[in-house]
Each structure stands twice: as C-alpha cells, then as structure tokens.
Design a protein around this motif. Structure first.
Motif, PDB file in Angstrom:
ATOM      1  N   SER A 179       0.862  -1.170   0.000  1.00 30.71           N
ATOM      2  CA  SER A 179       0.000   0.000   0.000  1.00 30.71           C
ATOM      3  C   SER A 179       0.901   1.224   0.000  1.00 30.71           C
ATOM      4  CB  SER A 179      -0.907   0.007   1.235  1.00 30.71           C
ATOM      5  OG  SER A 179      -0.112   0.005   2.400  1.00 30.71           O
ATOM      6  N   GLN A 180       0.321   2.383  -0.174  1.00 28.68           N
ATOM      7  CA  GLN A 180       1.170   3.568  -0.246  1.00 28.68           C
ATOM      8  C   GLN A 180       1.938   3.730   1.062  1.00 28.68           C
ATOM      9  OE1 GLN A 180      -2.149   3.379   0.149  1.00 28.68           O
ATOM     10  NE2 GLN A 180      -3.061   5.331  -0.410  1.00 28.68           N
ATOM     11  N   GLY A 181       3.244   3.857   0.932  1.00 25.41           N
ATOM     12  CA  GLY A 181       4.099   4.035   2.110  1.00 25.41           C
ATOM     13  C   GLY A 181       4.293   2.766   2.913  1.00 25.41           C
ATOM     14  N   GLY A 182       4.463   1.612   2.222  1.00 33.19           N
ATOM     15  CA  GLY A 182       4.780   0.390   2.942  1.00 33.19           C
ATOM     16  C   GLY A 182       3.832  -0.728   2.593  1.00 33.19           C
ATOM     17  N   SER A 183       3.651  -1.654   3.530  1.00 33.12           N
ATOM     18  CA  SER A 183       2.762  -2.766   3.231  1.00 33.12           C
ATOM     19  C   SER A 183       1.812  -2.969   4.397  1.00 33.12           C
ATOM     20  CB  SER A 183       3.578  -4.033   2.968  1.00 33.12           C
ATOM     21  OG  SER A 183       4.088  -4.509   4.185  1.00 33.12           O
ATOM     22  N   ARG A 184       0.676  -3.571   4.073  1.00 31.69           N
ATOM     23  CA  ARG A 184      -0.347  -3.779   5.082  1.00 31.69           C
ATOM     24  C   ARG A 184      -0.510  -5.279   5.245  1.00 31.69           C
ATOM     25  NH1 ARG A 184      -5.953  -4.001   4.820  1.00 31.69           N
ATOM     26  NH2 ARG A 184      -5.756  -4.066   2.551  1.00 31.69           N
TER      27      ARG A 184
END
Lengths: 296, 321
Positions: A34-39
C-alpha cells in the motif's frame, strides 16, 4: 426439511465421486503493498483440513477471509508460509481445486450448459462431458434451463449454475467464497441444503467463506473465526494481520436442526467473537438459561 | 406467469415474480415474456462489468393492455428521421427559387439533379461512385485487419502496450493530409497510395477501441476463466474475444466512417476518377451544382454503408451479448 433433502439425495446420485484431498495451510501470512509500505492482512494462519471435511471461515468484513480462500485455490500467493493440497504445494490456479465465487461469474454469451462445461477438466471426452453437464444441471435442478443464457434466469439459478460449474471440475477441494451471500434468505436456505446433498453425493473437501453465522453452523464440521487479537486491556493490537481467534467444532450430524438450543449457544459464542452484542447479558438475563415462562 | 416458469421450483418462481415486477415498471406495466420464459434481470448478481446492451429494445410489449409510445413505433422512427432532410430540401428549394441567393452560390435542387443525370448519361456517375466505394472498402478492410491485430497485441500484452502505444499515439496525431506528399513519393499516384491513406484512416479507430476494450475485459470473468484452467489462446477465444465483440463492431463502424473521411483526402492525390476528384475538378471549374452533388453523394453513401454495418451489429449483439 430433512426428509426432503434425503429424497433429493437419492434422486440425483453422481456416478463417480472425486477423491477428496486434505488441505494444509502452514504459517500463512499475506501482506498487500500500500502507499508508504505494506499492510499485513493475514498472519500465522495454521489450519489442517481433513479430506472430506467442511470448514467454514467466519470473520468481520475485510479481515482476509477471501484472501485465505484464494491462497488455498492458487488464485493468490501467500507472502509467508505455504498452502498444500494432499501434501503438495498449491500451484497457480490449481487444477485440484474449484472455486465458487461470490458472484456467479458466468459467461453471458454462453448457455447455462455451456457455462457448466467450462468447468470440465480439459481431458474430458466430448460425449462424457455432455453427460456430466446434464447430470450436474439435473443435480442443481436446472435440467430444463440448459439452453438458457445467464441473463434469462434468476440470481439463484445463476448461482446454482456456478456451483454446477465448480463441481464439473470434479474437484478434490471445493472453495466457496460467500457463495450464497447475495441470495435472498429463503433461496439461501435451499442452496445450503443443496450443498449438503452435493457433499453427500460427491464428498469433496469444502472450505467455505461466509459472513453468516447460521450458515456456518448449518454446514460446517468446524468453524474458524478470523479476527484481530486485541492487545492487553483493549489496547490496539501489537501486530497487524488477522489470525485464527476461535475454532468451534460443530456437534451433530448434518442436516442439523436449525432451531436447536445447542446451535443457538454456539451462535452466541461466535457472535461474541465477532464483536456483536447478543443483548442478553445487558438485561440481566444470564445467557444460556432458558427464557422464563409467564408469570415471571 | 408463463409455462416455463411454472415448472420451476418455488424459489425461482418467487425470484422471477419479483423480477417481473421490477422489469414491468420499465416495460410499460405489462408482464413481458421472452421465448416463454419470464425475463429475469440478473441485477447485482449478473456478470458485472460486461457491456451488455439492454435487451428491452428487441422485446415487444405484450399485446394486451400496454400502449406503445409514439417513439417506439417503427414507422415513426423512419418518418422521424426523414423530417429534417425533407425540411432542408424544401427550404433549399424555396430559397433558390425566391432568388434570395444567386444560383452561382446556391444551385437549385433541380440543377443538382440535372448535373447527376448529365454525369450518369456520360457514364461517369456510376464509375465515380464505384471507384470511390471500392477504394473505401479495400482501404477499410486492410486498415481494420491491421487495427484488430495491433489492437489485440497492445490490449493483451503489457509489453506490447509499453513498446507500441507511445509510437502509435504519435503517428495517430499526424493529420491525414500530411501523409499525401510522402505516400506519392513512395507509392506513386496510382491506387496504392490512395488505399494506403484510407487504410491509415481506418486503422486508428479499430486499434484504439480494440486495445482499450481488451484491457477492460471484466477482471472477474477473466479470473473465473483462469480458475477453470483457461490460458493463452483458449482464454482469448473463450472469454476475451466474445467480451469485446460489441466494441469491435462499433470500432469497425467508426473506422468505416473514418475511411470515407480519408477518401476525399486520398482522391486529392492526382486522381482522375472518384467523388473526391469530382469535388476537386468541379471546384476548379466553378461547377457548384456538381460540388453539391458530390457532397450529397458522400453523405448518402457514408450513411448507407454505416447502416449496413449497423445491421451486422444488431445481429452480432444478439448472438454474442
């Protein structure tokens, strides 16, 4: 209801049955970018499903139920852990499993029969395939509609066609993603009975995602509740991702009495697990006790 | 309800009845039957995302009760479409006979008609129409085939999209007339250069629409196809191709119109025949009656060929969608 489904079972036997296979999910985790890393959606899911068992996956919306099912079917890949069918790793779009989607997903330009035929294994001889399609359409009660297009039949009929298509694959593992979620309440009950008939005739291993507690209790041998672990004292969870928070083994043989007290108690426990208040304790009524008779 | 639905189980009857009620609202409050089966709209359960033209248009309302509105009557559709052309013709006649505008600027309809008869008697009218139509059809066929192939490559393959899209987008931006000097130098002034120009005109609508349609085939259907073991060419013929048939046909329709537009540009290339030549030649000789004739012929021929593709479209949509 029980008598009716028993006769249906006798009326529509499937000649050759699939060899059901066990499914193992080992340490499954799935993170989405996801935007700015991972979920992290799922983590540390361990689940052993015996051949021929019916397991229902329950959980709040968005907790990764469908993702877990898609991983089991090879429609998605886990970021951690591995999924096995019959001891061998799941391949992309694995041929040993068949997926019944939330929507019928029928090809609108094909007849129902031809849509069911899409599910047949590639090696099926033409004549045997036709016979199998006719048998499956009969099993789901659509023999008279073989030549109709999906737009000409109702939603329930389309969903039954979709189920027949999944069965045409002669799957060792049947993966159902909220298959009856979009149907009206009565049709849903009939579809559940149909699924049990089908399972009795052709005992595949069934992994069923649902948001309906009653459906899970009616169909499954075991109910897995996915959810987020709460931290100490209701603090936000320390780690992301849904885990198995509860496993319920459903007592009794199918088809089960929809009104039994035992199931009602299990329903209450599962609803609690889902964070739904059953409005019993709030009124000072101890849950699990029988309702007092008049005069109170 | 109908016979067919009476044989179904109770739940289906309930479904069909509920659907019949909703669809009846749209269909002039009368129960609609279609081939003996109550047409049940799939609603949110239907395969979503596929562009399916509504079928209502082809379903005649039941004979009892329902009154058809004027705009649904076939004769009115034909007559209604003719109202403005007839009014234009009358106005044209009135203006030209009243002498408001000199005939050197606006010839009367009769003069245009006589110009047509004159050309026909010299054997030129039929020849011009035939040669122009031939150029349009050959150029259209070549352009459409290339458009389908390249559109399929760009629409299906990410790599094809990355490699080809920017270049083709730039080529598309070149105006039709800009090709003419180059085509003359490369292919001379014979038929080749004209047909190539028309093919260029027909290529781009087909390429653009087909590539976009393939890229937007319902992902859920594609996933279902893959989940049932379809790959590569089998996935293409079973899911992607049927799903884009309606788009392909509207692309062909647009390409045919574009082919007629490019015809005039093509026939500016040192031609001695055809409707474009008639326009150019008449312009140089001040034959305003023949200019009017050529313009009217281009309009009528364009509309006629479009109507032909429209008939094909209706057939194909019934078959595929």
């Amino acid at each position: 209801m029980a008598a009716a489904s028993a006769t249906a079972r006798e009326a529509s036997p499937i000649a050759h049955s699939a060899a059901a296979a066990p499914v193992s999910l080992r340490g499954i985790g799935r993170a989405f970018a996801s935007q700015g890393g991972s979920r992290q959606v799922l983590r540390d899911i361990d689940l052993e499903i015996a051949a021929g068992e019916i397991v229902a996956i329950l959980g709040p919306s968005g907790c990764g139920k469908s993702t877990l099912l898609r991983i089991a079917g090879g429609l998605d890949r886990p970021t951690q852990g591995e999924a096995l069918i019959d001891g061998e790793p799941v391949k992309p779009y694995d041929a040993r499993s068949a997926v019944g989607f939330q929507e019928p997903r029928l090809l609108p330009w094909r007849t129902l029969a031809s849509n069911v035929a899409l599910g047949l294994p590639k090696s099926t001889p033409r004549a045997a395939g036709r016979e199998q399609v006719a048998r499956l359409l009969d099993l789901v009660g659509l023999a008279d509609f073989a030549g109709h297009r999906p737009r000409e039949v109702s939603g329930g009929m389309a969903q039954r066609t979709s189920l027949a298509r999944a069965l045409a694959r002669n799957p060792a593992v049947l993966l159902l993603d909220e298959p009856f979620g979009a149907l009206d309440a009565l049709t849903r009950l009939k579809m559940q009975d149909l699924l049990l008939d089908v399972h009795a005739a052709e005992p595949a291993t069934i992994l069923l995602v649902t948001h309906d507690v009653d459906e899970a209790l009616q169909l499954a041998d075991r109910v897995i509740l996915l959810g987020h672990e709460a931290g100490a004292d209701g603090a936000p969870p320390a780690t992301q991702g849904a885990v198995v928070v509860q496993t319920v083994i459903v007592p009794g043989h199918r088809p089960r009495d929809r009104g039994s007290a035992e199931l009602a108690e299990l329903r209450g426990r599962l609803l609690d697990g889902l964070g739904i208040d059953r409005h019993g304790a709030a009124r000072g009524i101890e849950t699990g006790t029988t309702i007092p008779h008049y005069p109170y | 309800m109908t016979d067919a639905s009476r044989t179904t189980s109770t739940d289906e009857r309930a479904d069909a009845a509920a659907n019949a009620v909703t669809s009846a609202d749209r269909r002039f409050a009368s129960p609609v039957t279609d081939g003996g089966l109550a047409v049940a709209t799939a609603g949110p359960l239907g395969p979503s995302g596929v562009d399916r033209p509504a079928r209502e248009a082809s379903v005649p309302p039941a004979s009892s009760g329902g009154r058809r509105r004027l705009v649904d009557r076939r004769w009115f559709v034909i007559v209604g479409g003719a109202i403005i052309p007839v009014a234009l013709l009358l106005t044209w006649q009135l203006v030209s006979t009243s002498g408001l505008v000199p005939v050197s600027m606006l010839p009367s309809p009769e003069m245009v008609w006589l110009a047509a008869v004159d050309l026909a008697q010299r054997g030129l009218l039929g020849l011009y129409i035939a040669i122009s139509t031939q150029r349009v059809f050959i150029g259209f066929a070549i352009g459409a085939v290339f458009g389908l192939v390249v559109g399929a490559i760009v629409g299906l393959s990410k790599l094809g999209d990355i490699l080809l899209s920017p270049t083709l987008g730039a080529v598309r931006a070149v105006p039709s007339l800009a090709w003419i000097p180059l085509l003359i130098l490369w292919f001379g002034i014979a038929e080749d250069s004209k047909i190539i120009l028309i093919a260029i005109g027909a290529f781009f609508p087909v390429y653009t629409i087909v590539a976009a349609a393939l890229r937007h085939v319902d992902r859920q259907l594609l996933e279902a196809g893959r989940a049932y073991g379809l790959r590569g060419i089998r996935l293409f013929t079973a899911v992607q191709l049927p799903a884009v048939v309606p788009s392909v046909i509207s692309a062909l329709r647009l390409a045919l119109a574009q082919a007629w537009l490019f015809l005039v540009a093509a026939e500016l290339i040192a031609s001695s025949m055809g409707l474009g030549f008639l326009l150019l030649d008449s312009g140089q000789n001040g034959r305003i009656d023949r200019i009017f004739l050529a313009i009217i012929l281009l309009a009528v021929l364009g509309k006629l060929t479009d109507a032909l593709v429209g008939l094909f479209e209706r057939w194909a949509v019934r078959k595929w969608a």
